[in-house]
Design an enzyme around this catalytic site. Structure first.
Site, PDB file in Angstrom:
ATOM      1  N   VAL A 301      -4.436  -0.883 -13.730  1.00 26.18           N
ATOM      2  CA  VAL A 301      -5.053  -1.543 -12.568  1.00 26.18           C
ATOM      3  C   VAL A 301      -4.091  -2.375 -11.713  1.00 26.18           C
ATOM      4  O   VAL A 301      -4.529  -2.966 -10.724  1.00 26.18           O
ATOM      5  CB  VAL A 301      -6.253  -2.424 -13.000  1.00 26.18           C
ATOM      6  CG1 VAL A 301      -7.272  -1.611 -13.779  1.00 26.18           C
ATOM      7  CG2 VAL A 301      -5.825  -3.632 -13.810  1.00 26.18           C
ATOM      8  N   THR A 457      -7.363  -6.381  -7.422  1.00 33.31           N
ATOM      9  CA  THR A 457      -6.506  -5.205  -7.314  1.00 33.31           C
ATOM     10  C   THR A 457      -7.049  -4.239  -6.267  1.00 33.31           C
ATOM     11  O   THR A 457      -8.253  -4.247  -5.963  1.00 33.31           O
ATOM     12  CB  THR A 457      -6.354  -4.457  -8.649  1.00 33.31           C
ATOM     13  OG1 THR A 457      -5.427  -3.374  -8.464  1.00 33.31           O
ATOM     14  CG2 THR A 457      -7.676  -3.859  -9.124  1.00 33.31           C
ATOM     15  N   VAL A 458      -6.167  -3.449  -5.723  1.00 35.05           N
ATOM     16  CA  VAL A 458      -6.583  -2.324  -4.880  1.00 35.05           C
ATOM     17  C   VAL A 458      -5.949  -1.036  -5.400  1.00 35.05           C
ATOM     18  O   VAL A 458      -6.046  -0.002  -4.757  1.00 35.05           O
ATOM     19  CB  VAL A 458      -6.199  -2.545  -3.395  1.00 35.05           C
ATOM     20  CG1 VAL A 458      -7.105  -3.579  -2.768  1.00 35.05           C
ATOM     21  CG2 VAL A 458      -4.747  -2.952  -3.241  1.00 35.05           C
ATOM     22  N   HIS A 459      -5.279  -1.112  -6.561  1.00 36.00           N
ATOM     23  CA  HIS A 459      -4.643   0.069  -7.142  1.00 36.00           C
ATOM     24  C   HIS A 459      -5.201   0.310  -8.530  1.00 36.00           C
ATOM     25  O   HIS A 459      -4.966  -0.503  -9.417  1.00 36.00           O
ATOM     26  CB  HIS A 459      -3.128  -0.141  -7.336  1.00 36.00           C
ATOM     27  CG  HIS A 459      -2.388  -0.561  -6.129  1.00 36.00           C
ATOM     28  ND1 HIS A 459      -1.161  -1.192  -6.200  1.00 36.00           N
ATOM     29  CD2 HIS A 459      -2.662  -0.445  -4.818  1.00 36.00           C
ATOM     30  CE1 HIS A 459      -0.730  -1.448  -4.988  1.00 36.00           C
ATOM     31  NE2 HIS A 459      -1.622  -1.012  -4.123  1.00 36.00           N
ATOM     32  N   ILE A 460      -5.910   1.409  -8.716  1.00 39.50           N
ATOM     33  CA  ILE A 460      -6.248   1.793 -10.076  1.00 39.50           C
ATOM     34  C   ILE A 460      -5.761   3.222 -10.277  1.00 39.50           C
ATOM     35  O   ILE A 460      -5.677   3.990  -9.317  1.00 39.50           O
ATOM     36  CB  ILE A 460      -7.757   1.674 -10.377  1.00 39.50           C
ATOM     37  CG1 ILE A 460      -8.591   2.534  -9.416  1.00 39.50           C
ATOM     38  CG2 ILE A 460      -8.212   0.225 -10.299  1.00 39.50           C
ATOM     39  CD1 ILE A 460     -10.044   2.627  -9.819  1.00 39.50           C
TER      40      ILE A 460
END
Lengths: 534, 161
Positions: A301, A457-460
């Site tokens: 994440v 978060t904006v990244h998974i």
């Protein structure tokens, strides 16, 4: 400036892009008495960084392509600067998604044509060499080494056209942080973002009304549509259809803005590509009884923590671009740092206090510098089905993650004090404020507890990872789901380990790499011809 | 101190259901009221906040009414922070409500998650309110219009060369 061009109705070229072959599920739904049935060679589920380039490539290869998107089509002219309106239209759950765990992590992703590329900051970096080396040597993924991936990154960059920011559009807070990073010897690098002549509006997270961002909405989607691909919007896929050990298509619902079902559809296709972001493909596989031992496991994440510097002098914090530089110096430790422009409403949730105490801090919004660190996590998360049969994400920080997060926050606070901040707000409920740089050691002394830690978060990624063996990932080294022919994944789900920086270009490059194999396979098996779902 | 912001009348209060009344009291406690934010936006914030509720993930959407009811009656049912009397949340004064919300916010578990979510949504709606933006000297839309035109001019100039 006089250009010799009439200024009447002068608009950037992105305003006049054509979107042919688009059908809205919401327009269709009221006229349907039975499920609408589509036939295509290939159906691509999701129109973001993975789905859009795959749809365009499949169409280039001569396949009849149907692209499905759960959200609506919002053109450049539709973008507004109101985060509330934008979130309701273009974010999944209107931006209220959570990854459950201690602490819960707020998560945002796009749900609109173009996916998260429409609402991200546009950072466009190649996968770091050491990460590719790990995939190649440790994980045994052939064709993932730096040399083999070079051509795919070049192709991704032809789509994304990364540029650096013009110095006049950077804005004061970001410039101050970059100067401070230089003084500290951190060698900040100019950010590479997918944009063309960015003016520094900083509306990236709500759609770029200036047209500068090269999201899939203005690149691969109009290209695919012009070449004959078809796009259906407001179409949520609920399950994958199969016949024996072969994919037969997908079934789903036309949904409104709130996700309420308005009608049903089915698509019959020999190739199904899932590209709906790392939370959704595992959910679809689980709902479709296509469970492997690792489906949904291995979620990473990139937890983000932020600090806010309070300055005596005004910084006009709302003026300037979203992100202009990054500090890569500590990436080997798993830390990426950057200063970012954040609108007051978004920033407010992370400012300590309630009521007047909160208001007194927020009144100094234009004296604030916000900087964040992204951590290349080693904890493990999971996507499973919740009680409502929708994907539910959980994540547990490892002790290493906690250590790295504290180190990242300490570095950020050092940088922000170096930039001239008088005080620094921290993401810890039990240590919300440092009054001076003399108090930096308080961060080191804080118990490494996840309690009271504010993360987003904006990244998974990694929830359907590519792996050589099934016990390590449900997809083979070319993104094909094991155990069923004709089903593939083309989004951040397949990323085999956290990349440690913004993953958009990694997603595009891997999607292009894998897509070539799928096209070969499709043609080898004789191309067209319907498969009837059982 | 008033239990509600001056803009919310008794009639408004009677006309709102329990969820709305608790949400109004939460918003009133979470948002600032002093200069430069000395304007009444409580009802507007409630309207914006409620527009987000249908988007919440299923479990949150279904659990929120129960959470709000627990908040409303927690003063009667649960031990309270020092200085807060035994009364319903909506009948407590603003300072007492803030103390209750602070206690929930740092209490862990589902209560913390609910108040953190309400804080994020309420403050997002409050600080994006036109009056708050004006107080901070922000006019994002005007800047967008200006920069969109400037970019169009720039690209037109490049194209005409």
């Amino acid at each position: 400036m006089s250009t010799g061009v009439s200024e009447q109705n002068l608009l950037p070229p992105e305003y006049s892009l054509a979107y042919p072959n688009v059908e809205s599920g919401l327009d269709l739904a009221p006229r349907l008495s039975s499920p609408r049935v589509y036939h295509a060679d290939a159906v691509v589920v999701g129109s973001g960084a993975g789905g859009a380039p795959v749809a365009a490539r499949l169409r280039d290869a001569g396949l009849d392509v149907l692209l499905l998107e759960e959200g609506g089509l919002y053109r450049t002219a539709d973008f507004v600067t109101d985060p509330l309106e934008s979130a309701r239209r273009m974010y999944r759950d209107a931006g209220t998604s959570l990854i459950l765990g201690q602490p819960p992590i707020t998560f945002a992703e796009g749900r609109c044509v173009g996916g998260s590329t429409v609402i991200n900051g546009g950072m466009s970096w190649r996968t770091p060499g050491r990460v590719l080396q790990h995939w190649d040597r440790k994980l045994g993924l052939d064709g993932c080494d730096e040399k083999s991936m070079q051509g795919w990154f070049e192709q991704a960059e032809r789509i994304l056209t990364p540029e650096t920011q013009h110095p006049e559009t950077i804005g004061k807070p970001l410039a101050l942080f970059a100067d401070a990073a230089r003084r500290k010897g951190w060698d900040p690098v100019d950010n590479q973002r997918n944009m063309h002549r960015c003016m520094g509006l900083n509306n990236c997270a709500f759609g770029c009304p200036t047209g500068a961002k090269r999201s899939m909405l203005v690149t691969e989607i109009p290209r695919a549509l012009a070449a004959g691909a078809k796009l259906v919007t407001n179409a949520r896929v609920d399950r994958v259809l199969k016949h024996r050990r072969r994919v037969a298509g997908v079934a789903g619902s036309f949904v409104d803005l709130h996700g309420r079902r308005q009608g049903r559809f089915e698509v019959r296709a020999r190739l199904v590509v899932l590209a709906a972001g790392a939370r959704n493909p595992p959910g679809l596989l689980l709902r479709s009884r296509l469970r492997g031992p690792m489906t949904g496991r291995g979620l990473h994440v990139h937890p983000n923590a932020k600090v806010v510097g309070l300055f005596d002098q005004p910084l006009d914090s709302w003026v300037g671009t979203h992100q202009a530089h990054q500090v890569h110096r500590f990436m080997d430790e798993g830390i990426l740092m950057a200063a970012a422009g954040v609108p007051p409403g978004i920033l407010a949730a992370g400012i300590p206090g309630l009521g007047e105490e909160h208001g007194r801090l927020m009144a100094r919004y234009n004296h604030m510098l916000t900087a964040g660190c992204l951590v290349e996590d080693s904890g493990q998360g999971r996507v499973r089905l919740g009680p409502d049969r929708r994907p539910l994400m959980t994540f547990k920080l490892s002790s290493r993650d906690l250590e790295v997060l504290h180190r990242g926050v300490r570095l950020l606070a050092e940088g922000v004090f170096e930039a001239g901040a008088e005080r620094v707000l921290l993401p810890f409920a039990d240590l919300p404020l440092l009054e001076s740089a003399d108090e930096l050691e308080k961060i080191d002394q804080r118990p490494r507890s996840p309690q009271g830690l504010e993360l987003m978060t904006v990244h998974i990624m990694g929830s359907c990872r590519m792996a050589v063996e099934e016990r390590h990932g449900p997809c083979d080294p070319w993104g094909r789901v094991r155990g069923i022919e004709g089903l593939a994944v083309a989004d951040a789900s397949v990323i085999p380990s956290p990349v440690g920086l913004n993953p958009m270009q990694s997603i595009v490059a891997l999607a292009l790499r894998n897509c070539e194999r799928w096209i070969e396979g499709f043609k080898r098996q004789g191309g067209n011809g319907a498969v009837h779902p059982s | 101190m008033a239990a509600y912001s001056p803009g919310v009348s008794w009639r408004d209060r009677r006309n709102h259901g329990l969820n709305d009344r608790v949400l109004l009291a939460v918003i009133d406690a979470l948002c600032p009221h002093e200069e430069p934010f000395d304007f009444d936006a409580t009802s507007d914030v409630l309207g914006e906040l409620k527009s987000f509720l249908p988007f919440l993930p299923g479990a949150l959407r279904l659990g929120l009414p129960a959470g709000l009811a627990l908040l409303e009656f927690s003063g009667l049912l649960l031990p309270q922070p020092r200085g807060s009397g035994r009364q319903r949340f909506t009948r407590a004064d603003r300072d007492s409500r803030r103390r209750t919300l602070e206690a929930w916010l740092h209490g862990g578990g589902i209560r913390e998650a609910m108040v953190a979510g309400l804080k994020a949504l309420s403050l997002l709606c409050f600080y994006q309110h036109p009056s708050a933006q004006a107080s901070l000297g922000i006019d994002w839309q005007a800047r967008a219009d200006k920069l969109t035109l400037e970019r169009a001019r720039l690209l037109a100039a490049v194209a005409s060369q």
